[in-house]
Design a protein around this motif. Structure first.
Motif, short mmCIF file in Angstrom:
data_model
loop_
_atom_site.label_atom_id
_atom_site.label_comp_id
_atom_site.label_asym_id
_atom_site.label_seq_id
_atom_site.Cartn_x
_atom_site.Cartn_y
_atom_site.Cartn_z
N PRO A 107 -35.15 -22.62 18.91
CA PRO A 107 -35.38 -23.79 18.05
C PRO A 107 -34.37 -24.93 18.26
O PRO A 107 -34.67 -26.08 17.96
CB PRO A 107 -35.27 -23.23 16.63
N GLN A 108 -33.19 -24.62 18.76
CA GLN A 108 -32.20 -25.67 19.00
C GLN A 108 -32.55 -26.52 20.23
O GLN A 108 -32.21 -27.69 20.28
CB GLN A 108 -30.82 -25.05 19.20
N LEU A 109 -33.20 -25.91 21.22
CA LEU A 109 -33.51 -26.61 22.47
C LEU A 109 -34.95 -27.08 22.59
O LEU A 109 -35.23 -28.06 23.29
CB LEU A 109 -33.20 -25.70 23.66
N PHE A 110 -35.86 -26.38 21.94
CA PHE A 110 -37.28 -26.65 22.14
C PHE A 110 -38.00 -26.89 20.82
O PHE A 110 -37.60 -26.41 19.78
CB PHE A 110 -37.95 -25.46 22.86
N GLU A 111 -39.11 -27.62 20.93
CA GLU A 111 -40.01 -27.80 19.80
C GLU A 111 -41.43 -27.60 20.32
O GLU A 111 -41.75 -27.95 21.45
CB GLU A 111 -39.86 -29.20 19.20
N GLY A 112 -42.22 -26.98 19.55
CA GLY A 112 -43.61 -26.77 19.93
C GLY A 112 -43.81 -25.80 21.08
O GLY A 112 -43.19 -25.94 22.13
N PHE A 113 -44.65 -24.81 20.88
CA PHE A 113 -45.03 -23.87 21.91
C PHE A 113 -46.53 -23.98 22.06
O PHE A 113 -47.27 -23.74 21.11
CB PHE A 113 -44.63 -22.44 21.51
N LYS A 114 -46.99 -24.39 23.24
CA LYS A 114 -48.41 -24.60 23.45
C LYS A 114 -48.79 -24.23 24.87
O LYS A 114 -48.07 -24.58 25.82
CB LYS A 114 -48.77 -26.06 23.18
N ASP A 115 -49.88 -23.52 25.02
CA ASP A 115 -50.40 -23.13 26.34
C ASP A 115 -49.36 -22.38 27.17
O ASP A 115 -49.24 -22.60 28.38
CB ASP A 115 -50.92 -24.34 27.11
N GLY A 116 -48.58 -21.51 26.50
CA GLY A 116 -47.63 -20.67 27.22
C GLY A 116 -46.35 -21.34 27.64
O GLY A 116 -45.59 -20.79 28.44
N ARG A 117 -46.06 -22.52 27.13
CA ARG A 117 -44.79 -23.19 27.47
C ARG A 117 -44.25 -23.97 26.27
O ARG A 117 -44.97 -24.28 25.34
CB ARG A 117 -44.94 -24.06 28.70
N TYR A 118 -42.96 -24.26 26.36
CA TYR A 118 -42.27 -25.01 25.32
C TYR A 118 -42.05 -26.46 25.77
O TYR A 118 -42.01 -26.75 26.96
CB TYR A 118 -40.88 -24.40 25.05
N ARG A 119 -41.86 -27.31 24.78
CA ARG A 119 -41.49 -28.70 25.05
C ARG A 119 -40.04 -28.90 24.59
O ARG A 119 -39.68 -28.56 23.46
CB ARG A 119 -42.44 -29.65 24.29
N ARG A 121 -36.77 -30.51 23.16
CA ARG A 121 -36.57 -31.48 22.07
C ARG A 121 -36.30 -32.86 22.67
O ARG A 121 -35.54 -33.00 23.61
CB ARG A 121 -35.40 -31.07 21.19
N ARG A 122 -36.93 -33.85 22.10
CA ARG A 122 -36.79 -35.24 22.60
C ARG A 122 -35.34 -35.68 22.69
O ARG A 122 -34.94 -36.36 23.62
CB ARG A 122 -37.54 -36.19 21.68
N SER A 123 -34.54 -35.28 21.72
CA SER A 123 -33.13 -35.71 21.67
C SER A 123 -32.32 -35.13 22.84
O SER A 123 -31.22 -35.60 23.11
CB SER A 123 -32.51 -35.32 20.34
N LEU A 124 -32.85 -34.11 23.51
CA LEU A 124 -32.12 -33.47 24.62
C LEU A 124 -32.59 -33.94 26.00
O LEU A 124 -32.01 -33.56 27.00
CB LEU A 124 -32.26 -31.95 24.53
N THR A 125 -33.65 -34.72 26.06
CA THR A 125 -34.17 -35.18 27.35
C THR A 125 -33.54 -36.52 27.71
O THR A 125 -33.06 -37.26 26.86
CB THR A 125 -35.70 -35.33 27.32
N HIS A 126 -33.54 -36.79 29.01
CA HIS A 126 -33.02 -38.09 29.46
C HIS A 126 -33.92 -38.69 30.50
O HIS A 126 -34.85 -38.14 30.98
CB HIS A 126 -31.60 -38.02 29.97
#
Length: 126
Positions: A107-119, A121-126
């Motif tokens: 939960p600290q790194l990812f949000e949403g689990f869909k179709d076998g993969r995680y997304r 978190r927006r705040s961690l992407t660049h």
């Protein structure tokens, strides 16, 4: 072949890698180790081996992976525990179970689990 270089704090040394690397998996993919009974979600990728020499030498020689391939950082789980794993591309396969990973850091790194993969978190992407 021209190579890029970066300093790995985990390895404590400069790492030389190809300018281009093709990976089979991406951040957020759920994968399974092909030899050992664990699965995990990828949260980082090194273009080549970028861990310590001691860690590399601790792998039995008959199953020691080639250094010159992508290595993946996983939030991993098995039947007994959750942990962080560092695994070569050659030792990973796509996870067919399709379910989420039960790791406390997910939960600290990812949000949403869909179709076998995680997304991620927006705040961690660049």
């Amino acid at each position: 072949m021209e190579r890029a270089q970066f300093f790995s704090t985990q390895a404590g040394r400069t790492i030389y890698a190809p300018l281009e690397t093709r990976t089979r998996f991406g951040i957020g993919d759920v994968v399974r180790h092909r030899l050992f009974n664990f699965r995990g979600v990828i949260f980082d990728i090194d273009p080549v081996f970028a861990n310590s020499e001691e860690w590399y030498q601790s792998i039995p020689e008959d199953i020691r992976p080639d250094r010159d391939q992508p290595f993946y950082h996983l939030l991993a789980e098995n039947d007994d525990s959750s942990y962080v794993a560092y695994v070569s591309q050659g030792n990973l396969v796509a996870d067919q179970a399709g379910g989420p990973i039960d790791h406390p850091t997910v939960p600290q790194l990812f949000e949403g689990f869909k179709d076998g993969r995680y997304r991620m978190r927006r705040s961690l992407t660049h």
